[in-house]
Design a protein around this motif. Structure first.
Motif, PDB file in Angstrom:
ATOM      1  N   ASN A 471      43.965  46.501  51.027  1.00 36.43           N
ATOM      2  CA  ASN A 471      44.886  47.609  50.837  1.00 36.43           C
ATOM      3  C   ASN A 471      46.067  47.280  49.932  1.00 36.43           C
ATOM      4  O   ASN A 471      46.949  48.098  49.745  1.00 36.43           O
ATOM      5  N   GLN A 472      46.072  46.064  49.320  1.00 35.81           N
ATOM      6  CA  GLN A 472      47.055  45.784  48.263  1.00 35.81           C
ATOM      7  C   GLN A 472      46.629  46.384  46.937  1.00 35.81           C
ATOM      8  O   GLN A 472      47.410  46.430  45.987  1.00 35.81           O
ATOM      9  N   VAL A 473      45.356  46.817  46.831  1.00 35.95           N
ATOM     10  CA  VAL A 473      44.813  47.316  45.570  1.00 35.95           C
ATOM     11  C   VAL A 473      45.073  48.810  45.445  1.00 35.95           C
ATOM     12  O   VAL A 473      44.729  49.592  46.335  1.00 35.95           O
ATOM     13  N   GLY A 474      45.685  49.202  44.313  1.00 35.99           N
ATOM     14  CA  GLY A 474      46.018  50.602  44.092  1.00 35.99           C
ATOM     15  C   GLY A 474      44.894  51.385  43.451  1.00 35.99           C
ATOM     16  O   GLY A 474      43.787  50.870  43.231  1.00 35.99           O
ATOM     17  N   LYS A 475      45.189  52.632  43.132  1.00 34.59           N
ATOM     18  CA  LYS A 475      44.187  53.566  42.619  1.00 34.59           C
ATOM     19  C   LYS A 475      43.511  53.057  41.360  1.00 34.59           C
ATOM     20  O   LYS A 475      42.303  53.257  41.162  1.00 34.59           O
ATOM     21  N   HIS A 476      44.258  52.393  40.492  1.00 36.19           N
ATOM     22  CA  HIS A 476      43.708  51.893  39.236  1.00 36.19           C
ATOM     23  C   HIS A 476      43.578  50.369  39.235  1.00 36.19           C
ATOM     24  O   HIS A 476      43.535  49.747  38.176  1.00 36.19           O
ATOM     25  N   GLY A 477      43.537  49.786  40.433  1.00 28.34           N
ATOM     26  CA  GLY A 477      43.360  48.345  40.541  1.00 28.34           C
ATOM     27  C   GLY A 477      44.637  47.552  40.428  1.00 28.34           C
ATOM     28  O   GLY A 477      44.612  46.324  40.382  1.00 28.34           O
ATOM     29  N   GLU A 478      45.798  48.241  40.386  1.00 30.80           N
ATOM     30  CA  GLU A 478      47.069  47.529  40.314  1.00 30.80           C
ATOM     31  C   GLU A 478      47.431  46.980  41.697  1.00 30.80           C
ATOM     32  O   GLU A 478      46.991  47.500  42.725  1.00 30.80           O
ATOM     33  N   MET A 479      48.227  45.906  41.722  1.00 32.59           N
ATOM     34  CA  MET A 479      48.684  45.343  42.987  1.00 32.59           C
ATOM     35  C   MET A 479      49.918  46.123  43.445  1.00 32.59           C
ATOM     36  O   MET A 479      50.985  46.043  42.821  1.00 32.59           O
ATOM     37  N   ASP A 494      39.641  55.704  47.263  1.00 27.89           N
ATOM     38  CA  ASP A 494      41.021  55.246  47.086  1.00 27.89           C
ATOM     39  C   ASP A 494      41.225  54.484  45.785  1.00 27.89           C
ATOM     40  O   ASP A 494      42.323  54.480  45.226  1.00 27.89           O
ATOM     41  N   VAL A 495      40.191  53.795  45.302  1.00 24.32           N
ATOM     42  CA  VAL A 495      40.286  52.976  44.089  1.00 24.32           C
ATOM     43  C   VAL A 495      39.306  53.537  43.061  1.00 24.32           C
ATOM     44  O   VAL A 495      38.100  53.575  43.311  1.00 24.32           O
ATOM     45  N   HIS A 496      39.808  53.971  41.920  1.00 25.07           N
ATOM     46  CA  HIS A 496      38.970  54.634  40.913  1.00 25.07           C
ATOM     47  C   HIS A 496      38.542  53.709  39.781  1.00 25.07           C
ATOM     48  O   HIS A 496      37.541  53.960  39.109  1.00 25.07           O
ATOM     49  N   SER A 497      39.318  52.650  39.540  1.00 22.91           N
ATOM     50  CA  SER A 497      38.959  51.671  38.515  1.00 22.91           C
ATOM     51  C   SER A 497      39.746  50.397  38.773  1.00 22.91           C
ATOM     52  O   SER A 497      40.761  50.426  39.481  1.00 22.91           O
TER      53      SER A 497
END
Length: 570
Positions: A471-479, A494-497
């Motif tokens: 759950n540290q990974v954002g929608k575009h793979g950002e931390m 929740d994560v698109h790329s």
């Protein structure tokens, strides 16, 4: 254009392939979607390298993977071996008048499609209706994405259960007559006994020939084989045929196995069988490929601190290996860089021959490569615990030495979709290059040679991708935060790329793996009174052939061993 033909042999190889082709299908869809992120619009990737255009008997245009997939009969789940685009015509039979006895017919019910496949069928049916009517509206789906992803997490039984790709009728080949259960099809000897190239080989060769002969110029074969059991033998037979028929076409071979695929070795007899299988499989497969990349860790828990993998689920672990293969394959289909190099979205294109020459044809001329991955790769700058691209790599190749560096190493790195900073701005090609150069400058040692390929397009996460992100990974793979707990996992909703980096390296770090194969072959198969000599004889291997394998492995080890100093020899 230089095309690639992909070959997948065995159950786990097809699990990897299913994710790999889902990534490609998602890229194609996003490129044509006006609502998609602009980073997917100008990918500067030629998908025709992997795909072929065609037409059904009804005149419908098709775009399908240039693929030959081999597996056991019954391994396709609810999918037909002719795929889904081309309607299968039931064979007609004439009445037989020479038989006067009773006739009984036994037929099994077709396997029911899961929620994901039913939703795909519904969507495609609606699209066809819209095309015919000229309408762009559609009725709401009865299947919720959340229900679909949950059903996949708990119910994947076949690699086709989560495949969103249409395949050509020549692509999917089932080994008729090989009825052994996958769990028991677990060693090289069983594969050799069950599979006969004389029985299946010509039809398999014809399928490969179908894809090769329509190519302008084949750059190579991307070959993925499940080497954990009997499919090693099937793969070796296929590779031998390829080498004979396509002499100058290189093979990049991924020898893969699922995490946790080996149960604990409870008996000495079982240990000997497994160790000999591994040695024989590696020796035979490597002898027919220009470059072999062993992949498959006992556990993927260390592959990334941002992932949560359930090792017992092939659906999970194969997604990581497929993502790495996708990243490594990007340079093979990058468009040539034009005069505006600083503004381009890709850099560092290389073909099969160039990559193989780079990793196996320089210096030591070793043919075994290590695969590392950074998934997702952190932003280049700005993190609280900032690490370089190099520090974030984790090996996917087993039995790798983690101590020391090899100054004679050769590396090929691919980075795509990287963020320049934690704020989420995409890094340019030049920023990625500068960041890597800086990382090498700070490192204690650096490889003798490295090649970098960069693309702006990240890894797209399609709907059927498993819920393996922390759950540290954002929608575009950002931390998004290092303070969040790791109690839950995220998936495609929740994560698109994600930004990705992968690396192939020729390094002495692979020595433990090679030495293990060599020692076990000698100890259990060749030395006087070897405990496995009778087993190898039952597999069809004579002493002379085993000695040849030993010599080949010895040469691989000697190539990577550091030269002895004069003080060592005194």
């Amino acid at each position: 254009m230089k095309e690639i033909v992909t070959i997948q042999v065995g159950d786990y190889a097809n699990y990897i392939g299913s994710h790999f082709w889902n990534f490609q299908d998602e890229l194609i869809g996003l490129a044509g979607d006006p609502q998609a992120d602009s980073v997917f619009k100008n990918q500067d990737l030629n998908m025709d390298v992997l795909y072929r255009t065609g037409e059904t008997h009804q005149g419908i245009d098709t775009y399908t993977p240039r693929l030959v997939s081999i597996n056991m009969r019954g391994s396709l789940g609810s999918m037909s071996s002719r795929g889904t685009l081309y309607k299968e015509v039931a064979p007609t039979t004439s009445d037989v008048f020479t038989w006067t006895g009773s006739v009984s017919t036994q037929a099994s019910e077709p396997r029911e499609k899961n929620l994901f496949l039913r939703s795909l069928y519904e969507e495609e049916s609606q699209n066809m209706v819209n095309e015919i009517s000229g309408s762009h509206s559609g009725s709401p789906s009865e299947y919720e994405d959340k229900d679909i992803t949950e059903s996949l997490e708990n119910g994947v039984q076949f690699w086709t259960d989560y495949s969103k790709v249409h395949f050509h009728p020549q692509s999917l080949y089932e080994l008729n007559g090989v009825w052994t259960d996958v769990e028991e099809f677990d060693n090289y000897g069983i594969g050799r006994d069950s599979f006969s190239w004389a029985s299946h080989g010509e039809e398999i060769s014809d399928r490969l020939r179908f894809f090769v002969e329509e190519c302008d110029h084949v750059q190579g074969f991307q070959f993925v084989v499940d080497d954990s059991g009997g499919f090693s033998s099937v793969g070796a037979e296929f590779l031998e045929n390829i080498v004979d028929e396509y002499t100058n076409t290189p093979v990049l071979l991924y020898a893969a196995r699922g995490s946790g695929s080996r149960a604990s070795l409870q008996t000495r007899k079982r240990t000997i069988l497994v160790e000999l299988h591994d040695a024989i499989s590696f020796s035979r497969l490597s002898s027919y490929s220009k470059l072999i990349v062993p992949v498959g860790l006992p556990s993927l828990g260390r592959a990334s601190k941002f992932l949560h993998i359930e090792d017992e689920k092939h659906y999970h672990s194969s997604a990581v290996y497929a993502a790495a293969l996708h990243s490594i394959s990007l340079p093979f289909r990058m468009l040539p860089v034009g005069p505006t190099a600083d503004a381009c979205s890709v850099s560092g294109a290389v073909d099969f021959h160039g990559l193989i020459q780079m990793l196996s044809g320089q210096g030591r001329q070793n043919m075994v490569s290590i695969l590392d991955v950074s998934m997702p790769t952190p932003a280049l700058t700005g993190g609280q615990n900032e690490v370089s691209l190099l520090e974030n790599f984790q090996p996917l190749t087993p039995m790798i030495s983690e101590d020391g560096e090899d100054i004679h190493a050769i590396e090929h790195l691919t980075v795509h979709g990287a963020f320049a900073s934690v704020e989420g701005r995409r890094a340019t090609v030049c920023e990625v290059k500068d960041s890597l150069d800086a990382a090498f400058e700070r490192a204690n040692t650096r490889p003798m040679f490295h090649h970098l390929s960069v693309a702006l397009c990240p890894l797209p996460i399609p709907l059927p991708f498993p819920s393996i992100f922390g759950n540290q990974v954002g929608k575009h793979g950002e931390m998004i935060s290092s303070q969040l707990t790791n109690s839950s996992s995220k998936g495609s909703l929740d994560v698109h790329s994600i930004p990705m980096a992968a690396r192939l390296r020729s390094s002495s770090a692979v020595l433990p793996l090679l030495e293990n194969k060599l020692q076990n072959l000698h100890r259990y198969g060749i030395t006087r009174g070897a405990a496995g000599a009778e087993l190898l004889s039952s597999w069809g291997f004579g002493k002379e052939e085993l000695v040849e394998m030993q010599e080949m492995l010895s040469k691989m080890v000697a190539t990577l061993c550091p030269p002895q100093s004069s003080s060592d020899s005194d």
